[in-house]
Design a protein around this motif. Structure first.
Motif, PDB file in Angstrom:
ATOM      1  N   ASN A 186      17.106 -15.286 -13.386  1.00 35.52           N
ATOM      2  CA  ASN A 186      16.290 -16.209 -14.029  1.00 35.52           C
ATOM      3  C   ASN A 186      15.312 -15.453 -14.808  1.00 35.52           C
ATOM      4  OD1 ASN A 186      17.730 -18.523 -13.139  1.00 35.52           O
ATOM      5  ND2 ASN A 186      16.061 -19.311 -12.163  1.00 35.52           N
ATOM      6  N   GLU A 187      14.990 -14.459 -14.398  1.00 34.70           N
ATOM      7  CA  GLU A 187      13.690 -13.858 -15.516  1.00 34.70           C
ATOM      8  C   GLU A 187      14.269 -13.068 -16.677  1.00 34.70           C
ATOM      9  OE1 GLU A 187      10.413 -13.763 -14.979  1.00 34.70           O
ATOM     10  OE2 GLU A 187      10.764 -15.048 -13.362  1.00 34.70           O
ATOM     11  N   LEU A 201      11.879 -23.070 -15.934  1.00 32.98           N
ATOM     12  CA  LEU A 201      10.552 -23.385 -15.647  1.00 32.98           C
ATOM     13  C   LEU A 201      10.355 -24.355 -14.415  1.00 32.98           C
ATOM     14  CD1 LEU A 201       8.865 -23.783 -19.145  1.00 32.98           C
ATOM     15  CD2 LEU A 201       8.343 -21.835 -17.524  1.00 32.98           C
ATOM     16  N   ASP A 205      13.092 -24.556 -12.126  1.00 30.18           N
ATOM     17  CA  ASP A 205      13.295 -23.767 -10.955  1.00 30.18           C
ATOM     18  C   ASP A 205      12.079 -22.887 -10.416  1.00 30.18           C
ATOM     19  OD1 ASP A 205      15.891 -24.516 -10.990  1.00 30.18           O
ATOM     20  OD2 ASP A 205      16.616 -22.746 -11.967  1.00 30.18           O
ATOM     21  N   LYS A 206      11.188 -22.318 -11.492  1.00 26.33           N
ATOM     22  CA  LYS A 206       9.986 -21.811 -10.905  1.00 26.33           C
ATOM     23  C   LYS A 206       8.746 -22.586 -10.498  1.00 26.33           C
ATOM     24  CE  LYS A 206       8.813 -18.306 -13.678  1.00 26.33           C
ATOM     25  NZ  LYS A 206       8.217 -17.597 -14.989  1.00 26.33           N
ATOM     26  N   LYS A 207       9.016 -24.031 -10.684  1.00 28.37           N
ATOM     27  CA  LYS A 207       7.853 -24.799 -10.054  1.00 28.37           C
ATOM     28  C   LYS A 207       6.901 -24.961 -10.851  1.00 28.37           C
ATOM     29  CE  LYS A 207       9.360 -24.750  -4.977  1.00 28.37           C
ATOM     30  NZ  LYS A 207      10.513 -25.251  -5.268  1.00 28.37           N
ATOM     31  N   GLU A 208       7.008 -24.591 -12.277  1.00 29.23           N
ATOM     32  CA  GLU A 208       5.812 -24.805 -13.347  1.00 29.23           C
ATOM     33  C   GLU A 208       6.464 -26.122 -14.002  1.00 29.23           C
ATOM     34  OE1 GLU A 208       5.296 -21.334 -15.628  1.00 29.23           O
ATOM     35  OE2 GLU A 208       6.042 -20.114 -14.097  1.00 29.23           O
TER      36      GLU A 208
END
Length: 244
Positions: A80-81, A114, A116-119
């Motif tokens: 993902n990054e 975002l 997936d990153k919980k942002e």
């Protein structure tokens, strides 16, 4: 010939002619075939080849979709990054060229990362932007995807009523676009939202719809695979006959 055979033959001709723009198109097309077959490592290899040529040519219009394709492949591979870097590159080029479909697609993809990153707050901003652009374009398929992603975000937040609202709208757009995959996704969202809200009868209804769409997609995939095998068999038989 299968689509892959056709694109590979086309690539061979373009390589012989050193037609760089056409070579990049062929690499992208072959990458899409592998993406559809869920062979994301192979797809990524071809997209990267296209990227190298297009950057040399400074073909910004084709780079918008190529960066997006690379990002999607990386996301499918749980990288993902790296995917985020490519989605941002795609967005930058799309904004420079005022390519609204490219902008909306990048917004949607960045919002998914975002989520997936919980942002969640940042993700919400991008999904709202994607919906705004896709509404302007009248792109029902992309709207179905954006509303599904928004609904999925709200499920993660525990806002099941909002999730139902967004995925109901997503399903309406999916029906207008007549895209089975988007119908399936939005029904799955509605099933999860109803289940988590404790509405088990409604959840069962949506699960049955979700299963129906999923089975239809699987049947179509099986039909395509049988057709591919039949075409390949006939091609190999003809090639053997010609060589005798």
């Amino acid at each position: 010939l299968t689509a892959l055979d056709f694109y590979q033959k086309s690539l061979k001709i373009r390589l012989a002619l050193n037609e760089k723009s056409g070579i990049a198109v062929s690499y992208n097309n072959i990458g899409l075939i592998f993406s559809n077959q869920k062979e994301h490592d192979k797809a990524l290899d071809y997209y990267k080849k296209a990227e190298k040529i297009l950057e040399e040519l400074n073909d910004k219009n084709m780079l918008i979709s190529t960066y997006g394709n690379i990002g999607i492949s990386l996301m499918k591979l749980k990288r993902n990054e790296e995917a985020m870097i490519y989605f941002q590159k795609s967005l930058k080029e799309a904004e420079e060229k005022k390519n609204k479909p490219g902008i909306a697609s990048a917004y949607n993809s960045i919002g998914t990362i975002l989520t997936d990153k919980k942002e969640y707050e940042k993700a919400e901003e991008y999904f709202k932007k994607a919906i705004e652009v896709n509404t302007f374009l009248g792109n029902f398929k992309s709207l179905a995807s954006s509303y599904y992603n928004f609904g999925n975000l709200e499920i993660n937040r525990g806002n099941y009523l909002k999730a139902k609202e967004y995925c109901t709208t997503g399903l309406e757009h999916a029906k207008k676009a007549k895209v089975l995959a988007e119908k399936m996704n939005n029904c799955e969202c509605l099933y999860l939202a109803e289940k988590k809200a404790g509405n088990f009868n409604e959840a069962l209804d949506y699960y049955e719809l979700f299963s129906s769409y999923r089975d239809s997609i699987a049947s179509e995939d099986r039909r395509k695979e049988i057709t591919r095998k039949e075409v390949r068999f006939e091609y190999e038989k003809k090639r053997t006959s010609d060589s005798i």
